[in-house]
Each structure stands twice: as structure tokens, then as C-alpha cells.
Design an enzyme around this catalytic site. Structure first.
Site, mmCIF file in Angstrom:
data_model
loop_
_atom_site.group_PDB
_atom_site.id
_atom_site.type_symbol
_atom_site.label_atom_id
_atom_site.label_comp_id
_atom_site.label_asym_id
_atom_site.label_seq_id
_atom_site.Cartn_x
_atom_site.Cartn_y
_atom_site.Cartn_z
ATOM 1 N N SER A 275 -27.308 -30.785 18.932
ATOM 2 C CA SER A 275 -26.104 -31.317 18.272
ATOM 3 C C SER A 275 -26.422 -31.919 16.909
ATOM 4 O O SER A 275 -25.566 -32.547 16.294
ATOM 5 C CB SER A 275 -25.434 -32.372 19.168
ATOM 6 N N HIS B 144 20.863 -33.391 10.222
ATOM 7 C CA HIS B 144 20.910 -31.947 10.509
ATOM 8 C C HIS B 144 20.733 -31.118 9.237
ATOM 9 O O HIS B 144 21.227 -29.994 9.165
ATOM 10 C CB HIS B 144 22.218 -31.553 11.198
ATOM 11 N N SER C 34 1.299 -18.257 -8.569
ATOM 12 C CA SER C 34 1.095 -17.088 -7.722
ATOM 13 C C SER C 34 0.256 -16.100 -8.515
ATOM 14 O O SER C 34 0.371 -16.016 -9.735
ATOM 15 C CB SER C 34 2.455 -16.474 -7.372
ATOM 16 N N LYS D 51 6.017 -18.629 -10.643
ATOM 17 C CA LYS D 51 5.951 -19.464 -9.439
ATOM 18 C C LYS D 51 5.335 -20.832 -9.678
ATOM 19 O O LYS D 51 4.438 -21.013 -10.486
ATOM 20 C CB LYS D 51 5.136 -18.739 -8.359
ATOM 21 N N GLU E 61 2.511 -27.907 1.628
ATOM 22 C CA GLU E 61 2.359 -26.916 2.705
ATOM 23 C C GLU E 61 1.005 -27.049 3.391
ATOM 24 O O GLU E 61 0.900 -26.953 4.618
ATOM 25 C CB GLU E 61 2.520 -25.510 2.135
ATOM 26 N N LYS F 35 -17.739 -35.721 19.269
ATOM 27 C CA LYS F 35 -18.010 -36.049 17.861
ATOM 28 C C LYS F 35 -17.323 -35.122 16.884
ATOM 29 O O LYS F 35 -16.711 -35.569 15.909
ATOM 30 C CB LYS F 35 -19.517 -36.022 17.615
HETATM 31 N N1 ARG Z 1 -26.434 -35.790 21.971
HETATM 32 C C1 ARG Z 1 -25.968 -36.474 23.116
HETATM 33 C C2 ARG Z 1 -24.448 -36.693 23.015
HETATM 34 O O1 ARG Z 1 -23.943 -36.550 21.961
HETATM 35 C C3 ARG Z 1 -26.648 -37.778 23.251
HETATM 36 C C4 ARG Z 1 -26.640 -38.285 24.653
HETATM 37 C C5 ARG Z 1 -27.501 -37.426 25.509
HETATM 38 N N2 ARG Z 1 -27.556 -37.929 26.852
HETATM 39 C C6 ARG Z 1 -28.019 -37.210 27.860
HETATM 40 N N3 ARG Z 1 -27.998 -37.776 29.045
HETATM 41 N N4 ARG Z 1 -28.467 -35.990 27.689
HETATM 42 O O2 ARG Z 1 -23.755 -36.991 23.953
#
Ligand code: ARG
Length: 452
Positions: free
Chosen positions: A11, A143, A264, A270, A277, A312
Site C-alpha cells: 500500500s 420547479h 470549443s 462557444k 459542469e 485510505k
Molecule cells: N497497511 C496496513 C493498513 O493500511 C497497515 C496495518 C497492517 N496491519 C496488519 N495487521 N497487517 O491497514
């Protein structure tokens, strides 16, 4: 780990942006390990200064070339490069489960300040647009049909208040984020004599989480946060819809600034409202992120589950999206210009039909009767293709005997908006009060201690 598993598992490309918060959290943890004499004070100091060196390195080089699983593993490995063996003491009593959510809460609290400023700028743009359009009277719609006249300032402020409620909502989400999970370990707490209150002070959180099992999987604050972002997207999509409609040739009520209109590639004439938008379009992903996050959380068994790694990208996307659209809208509002002649040309006398009914009411006619009488008058006028003041006097008296000749003279846009002088209405005095209230509400800056 199998080759095919690695890219799914990793990640770092997403959580790299947590690096400063990871270092801050780790330094607080190292200090507490030292204070609680879990490790010698000297080693705690080595950890803290080693983490400073890691921070310098990450600030200079970025993530490039690193293949660690996530930001936590990367920081720890770099720390080992800096200070050797003793780096292995940092993770004493801690888990990535309480670490990641500590980082995320810190990140969210900080981002809330940036969002609050960006949102406040849009709100300020609406207030100043309202300030310059108190005198301008435009058709008000229900409306999308002409309904009653309003001051253009009233329209602008009708977008201000909902967005103010959203700013509050975001502040509440920030306040919810301010509960420290660190010290929860993987799920069952910390077996060493650390003082979580000292940690809380060190990291600037308001509260401590009460249950370690809950703490490692609690993403409620994030749901609130992403929800607030979805509400903001929804609000802005409505403001933008008005901008699209009002800037069309058919309405022509306003003109967007050159810097916020696009041409455009084919049609040379335009002047497209792309800013509105694009913003309206982005509301889709902001709303989708709410469902995405709730779906990640739904049905998870107690405690941390790896599904949560996917929280995240959702949070970051909501914040990034807002930080893309809010400044563009602030610029748009600063440059948008009402076109008074076009607005005046669209004001139809029927906008005053309610005022005609109110006239009768003031003479003691029950409102329902007055409503009927005016409805007949409107039909008669439509049949003749005339406005009410162009009808012969008899036509008015025919519609209702209480109509006297003075009625037409009193029938003006100004009189109509001025008649609505109670709080929240369209009279100049009410708008001025509203403007002052809006300015005062806007001035309250985000209190970093979270009691807002
Ligand atoms: N990269 C993991 C996350 O975003 C960190 C936590 C990992 N925890 C685990 N028990 N593997 O959640």
C-alpha cells in the site's frame, strides 16, 4: 510472499503521503517508551533523532525506488539504516493496527484545516457576490418556473447557508477524529506501563479511545468526514447547476469570467461553463466514496481486518477532489457578473400574482378566495395576451370587487421584495441582517482544539 500477492498486499503508493504523520506518531511513541522506562532514555533519544534523519531523507528523496510494503515498514527500515539495531525497539508494545489509524487521524485533522480554509474561501465568495447584488431583483424559482421576485443577494446566500452547515459538519468530523487510538496495540492494549494521557498531550488529541478492540477498527470519524465531503459535493452541484442554467443564452442572467469559461475546439462562439459542469460531475465520486467506505467496513468481524487498508484511498480521494474544485469555484465566484438587463427582460408580471392575492387579503378577503380571484385574472390576461396592468380596469373589478384602481400602481418588483421583511425574507433590511449574520458566522475560524 508469492509474486502475485505482493502488489495486492502493498500500500506504499497510497499511504506514502502519511509519512510525516507516521514519523510524528513514532517519535511520540519513542518518547513515551523512554519516559515510562520501557527502554533507556538514551535509546529513546536515539530513536527520536534517527526519525528526524528519516524525515529529512523522505522529504528530500520522496518514495521513489522503495519497495517496502507500506509507509510504516519503510520508516522502520530507514530508521534501521540510520541508527542500526536500536531501531528494532521502536515497535515495542505497538502494532501497525494502532499506528496506521493514529497516522490517519492526524492526517485527517490536518487536512480538515486546509479544507476549512478552502471552503471558507468559497463561502466568502458567496457573501461578497451577495454584497454586490442587494439592489438587483431577479425571478425566484420553484420547479424552475418563475415564482416570486427575490433579490439576487438572496439567491447567492441561499447557497451560502447549506455550505456553512457542511463546514460545521466537517469540523464535527475533525473533532471526532481527535480520539487517540495509540496504545491499543494489535487489539488488546499495551503490556508496558506507558501513559496514554501523556501520549495524547504529545500528539495534540482531545481524547483517548476507551476500548482497544474498538479503537483499531473504528473508522466512524472517517465516514463522517467522507459524508461531509459528499454533502459538499452535492451542495456545489446545485450551485453549479444554477450557474450552468443562468449563464445559458436562454437565461443570460450571469456571465462567467473569461478565465473560468472554456471554448470549443469546433465552434468558435462557444463559452462553456466547464468549471460548473466539472464540479457537478465530481459530486458523483464524492457521493460514491461514502458508499465505498461503508462497504469496506460493513460486515467486518471485530477488531482490525485487512479490508481496512482500503480506507485510505477513499479518504484521500474525497479530500483531493474537494481541494481541486473549491479553489476553482472561489475564482469563479470572484469573477462572475450578473447581467441586469437580461434579468430585467425576463421578469414577468405573473411573478407578482401572489402580491395581487395579498392585496385582497389585506382588504379582508380570505386567502383562498383571493387566490381563486387572481388565478382567474391570470387566465383572463393570458387569453388577451396582456399583462395585468394592461387589462381594462373592469377586468380587475370583475375578478374581485375589492380590487380598486390603486392596485396596479402598487405592483412593482421593489414593493414585492420589500413586503417580505420578516427574518429570512427578501426586503432590503432582512437581506442586510442576513448578510451581517453570514459574515459573522463565516468569521469564526476553525478552533484547532476541536471545540467548534
Ligand atoms: N497497511 C496496513 C493498513 O493500511 C497497515 C496495518 C497492517 N496491519 C496488519 N495487521 N497487517 O491497514
Amino acid at each position: 510472499m508469492a509474486d502475485e500477492m505482493v502488489p495486492l498486499n502493498d500500500s506504499l503508493s497510497v499511504d506514502f503521503r502519511l509519512w510525516e504523520h507516521d514519523i510524528r506518531g513514532s517519535q511520540a511513541w519513542a518518547r513515551e517508551l523512554g519516559r515510562a522506562a520501557v527502554i533507556p532514555q538514551k535509546e529513546a533519544e536515539t530513536l527520536v533523532s534517527g526519525l528526524d534523519a528519516v524525515a529529512e531523507r523522505l522529504a528530500a528523496d520522496g518514495v521513489g525506488g522503495h519497495t517496502d510494503e507500506d509507509i510504516h515498514s519503510l520508516v522502520e527500515r530507514l530508521l534501521h539504516d540510520e541508527i542500526g539495531e536500536v531501531a528494532g525497539k521502536l515497535h515495542t508494545g505497538r502494532s501497525r493496527n494502532d499506528q496506521v489509524v493514529t497516522d490517519l487521524r492526524l492526517w485527517g485533522m490536518e487536512a480538515a484545516r486546509v479544507l476549512d480554509d478552502a471552503l471558507s474561501a468559497v463561502l466568502g465568495g458567496l457573501v461578497s457576490l451577495a454584497g454586490r447584488s442587494v439592489d438587483l431583483i431577479m425571478p425566484g424559482y420553484t420547479h424552475l418556473q418563475q415564482a416570486q421576485p427575490v433579490r439576487a443577494a438572496h439567491w447567492a446566500l441561499s447557497h451560502f447557508w447549506p455550505l456553512m452547515r457542511d463546514r460545521d459538519r466537517l469540523r464535527q468530523a475533525r473533532a471526532r477524529a481527535s480520539s487517540l487510538p495509540l496504545g491499543s496495540g494489535a487489539l488488546a492494549g499495551c503490556p508496558f506501563p506507558i501513559d496514554r494521557d501523556r501520549l495524547r498531550d504529545d500528539l495534540g488529541f482531545d481524547r483517548l479511545s476507551e476500548n482497544s478492540m474498538d479503537a483499531v477498527s473504528d473508522r466512524d470519524w472517517m465516514v463522517d468526514y467522507v459524508f461531509a465531503a459528499g454533502m459538499i459535493g452535492t451542495r456545489l452541484s446545485r450551485l453549479c447547476e444554477d450557474l450552468v442554467i443562468f449563464s445559458s443564452r436562454e437565461f443570460g442572467y450571469l456571465r462567467l469570467g473569461d478565465g473560468f469559461s472554456t471554448g470549443s475546439s469546433l465552434m468558435p462562439q462557444k463559452r462553456n461553463p466547464d468549471v460548473a459542469e466539472l464540479t457537478r460531475g465530481k459530486a458523483g465520486r464524492l457521493i460514491g466514496n461514502i458508499t465505498a467506505l461503508l462497504t469496506v467496513i460493513k460486515g467486518l468481524p471485530t477488531g482490525y481486518n485487512r479490508d481496512l487498508q482500503d480506507d485510505k484511498s477513499i479518504l484521500f480521494d474525497s479530500v483531493d477532489t474537494l481541494l481541486l474544485i473549491l479553489p476553482a469555484l472561489t475564482g469563479t465566484l470572484a469573477e462572475v457578473k450578473f447581467q441586469p438587463e437580461n434579468i430585467a427582460a425576463q421578469l414577468d408580471w405573473q411573478l407578482l400574482a401572489t402580491d395581487l392575492a395579498d392585496y385582497l387579503v389585506k382588504k379582508g378577503v380570505p386567502f383562498r378566495k383571493a387566490h381563486d380571484a387572481v388565478a382567474h385574472l391570470v387566465l383572463a390576461a393570458e387569453r388577451e395576451g396582456k399583462a395585468v396592468h394592461e387589462l381594462p380596469e373592469d377586468a380587475l373589478r370583475e375578478a374581485h370587487p375589492e380590487f380598486s384602481p390603486d392596485v396596479v400602481a402598487g405592483l412593482t418588483w421593489e414593493a414585492s421584495v420589500e413586503a417580505r421583511a420578516s427574518v429570512g425574507g427578501t426586503a432590503r433590511s432582512a437581506i442586510e441582517t442576513q448578510l451581517a449574520t453570514a459574515q459573522a458566522a463565516l468569521a469564526g475560524r476553525l478552533d484547532l482544539n476541536g471545540d467548534d
